[in-house]
Design an enzyme around this catalytic site. Sequence first.
Site, mmCIF file in Angstrom:
data_model
loop_
_atom_site.group_PDB
_atom_site.id
_atom_site.type_symbol
_atom_site.label_atom_id
_atom_site.label_comp_id
_atom_site.label_asym_id
_atom_site.label_seq_id
_atom_site.Cartn_x
_atom_site.Cartn_y
_atom_site.Cartn_z
ATOM 1 N N THR A 1 24.922 17.324 51.114
ATOM 2 C CA THR A 1 23.768 16.584 51.626
ATOM 3 C C THR A 1 24.240 15.256 52.222
ATOM 4 O OG1 THR A 1 22.193 17.653 50.167
ATOM 5 C CG2 THR A 1 21.642 15.416 50.859
ATOM 6 N N HIS B 1 20.348 28.904 47.954
ATOM 7 C CA HIS B 1 20.645 27.854 46.968
ATOM 8 C C HIS B 1 19.808 28.095 45.716
ATOM 9 C CE1 HIS B 1 21.738 24.153 45.194
ATOM 10 N NE2 HIS B 1 21.428 23.286 46.149
ATOM 11 N N ASN C 1 21.661 23.664 40.922
ATOM 12 C CA ASN C 1 21.478 22.204 40.935
ATOM 13 C C ASN C 1 20.060 21.696 40.702
ATOM 14 O OD1 ASN C 1 24.171 22.240 41.353
ATOM 15 N ND2 ASN C 1 24.132 21.662 43.502
ATOM 16 N N TYR D 1 17.088 22.886 41.618
ATOM 17 C CA TYR D 1 16.044 23.070 42.629
ATOM 18 C C TYR D 1 15.192 24.309 42.321
ATOM 19 C CZ TYR D 1 18.620 19.292 44.652
ATOM 20 O OH TYR D 1 19.218 18.072 44.822
ATOM 21 N N ASN E 1 19.160 17.206 37.702
ATOM 22 C CA ASN E 1 17.751 17.279 38.081
ATOM 23 C C ASN E 1 16.851 17.820 36.978
ATOM 24 O OD1 ASN E 1 17.688 16.122 40.686
ATOM 25 N ND2 ASN E 1 18.512 18.001 41.593
HETATM 26 C C1 8OZ Z 1 23.101 15.318 46.433
HETATM 27 C C2 8OZ Z 1 22.012 14.613 46.888
HETATM 28 C C3 8OZ Z 1 20.883 15.290 47.274
HETATM 29 C C4 8OZ Z 1 20.850 16.665 47.227
HETATM 30 C C5 8OZ Z 1 22.562 19.629 45.641
HETATM 31 C C6 8OZ Z 1 21.287 19.552 47.666
HETATM 32 O O1 8OZ Z 1 23.044 19.042 44.668
HETATM 33 C C7 8OZ Z 1 21.906 18.867 46.723
HETATM 34 C C8 8OZ Z 1 21.960 17.375 46.771
HETATM 35 C C9 8OZ Z 1 23.077 16.686 46.382
HETATM 36 O O2 8OZ Z 1 22.603 20.853 45.717
#
Ligand code: 8OZ
Length: 369
Positions: free
Chosen positions: A28, A177, A180, A182, A237
């Site tokens: 990112t 994806h 992480n 999400y 997260n």
């Molecule tokens: C760092 C900052 C914002 C998003 C990920 C898409 O960790 C990210 C991400 C990483 O997969």
Amino acid sequence: MTERSRLFEPVKLGDLELPNRVLMAPLTRNRALDDGTPARMAETYYSQRAAAGLIVTEATQISAMGKGYIKTPGIYDGKHVAAWRNITDAVHAAGGRIFVQLWHVGRISHTSLLPEGRNPVSSTDKAADASTYTENGFEPVSKPDALTEEGIRETIADYVTAAKAAKEAGFDGIEVHAANGYLLEQFLMDGVNDRTDAYGGSVENRMRILEEVLDAVSEVWPANRIGVRLSPLGQFNGVSDSDPATNYGYVVERLDKRGLGYLHMVEQAPGAETDATQADIMKRLRAKWSGFYIVNGGYDGDTAAKAVAEGHADAVAFGRPFIANPDLPQRLRSNAPLNEGDGSTYYGGGAEGYIDYPFLESGVPENVA
Ligand code: 8OZ
């Protein structure tokens, strides 16, 4: 030291020939326009890195609801497609290969980033203990609405829209994806998913949305042009899983039956040490995968060569080292010193810290096949 040359043996990923096993991880960089169109200078950024065995783009939202940070790119409308087409053309002209990472942030978002100030969506209606970048700086994420079954169907349709747009934009493939913290991981992990319907409860149910996403995008792309990214040990997260060995053991076994292009494992978070128990879990998961296996997280040239030599991985994805070293494969091959990255320009900004890192000798990327 394991021979670095192991990293430079060409390898087939499905029907694609990769000239080496040094891949560029998704990163990112927050330099897209506010409407999700990648910046022009992304053509330079990605084509400078075309010597990678494969480039996986920065996480790219599949829909306006999939966005969770300022200035991340999208891949769902004509403007995005046109800009990405210029990028894929530039990478191909430089001899590279590029997959786009399809991303939905789920609850890692803020109402100010979403259409009509809507709430983010997730598997749950509980807010993550996490923050994101908005126009006002680093802010706690907003409380989400739990997706209804209709909402899940719409989200899957958005993945299909994005998968089609990716094809139009000239990508070589897509990476889903599911790591992480999400959306898809918010379903996979039992520390987050508190549903009682067909998408919650058992691991079979928790992975249902991922399976449906993969079924749907497989109508657009051949299975061997689709990769999946997982982070079974991840706690980023606000996620957690009570038994990653068992739960992800099931997930990996199920995914393995699909003949996908690859599985991309985030083995550890940047800076985190993997302990013996965790390393053992990752080994056991790896043993369940019969296809192309990519690892990521804290590797250097020697540990990457060792992972490939021992059959732990077919290829290794490098993140931060690729930010600061556009010619990372050449540098690893010749054991040349690496440029240091400037953390203050990782997320957001302009050309500085993006397309101005020096090459070893000339500014011309050269393939290391
Ligand atoms: C760092 C900052 C914002 C998003 C990920 C898409 O960790 C990210 C991400 C990483 O997969």
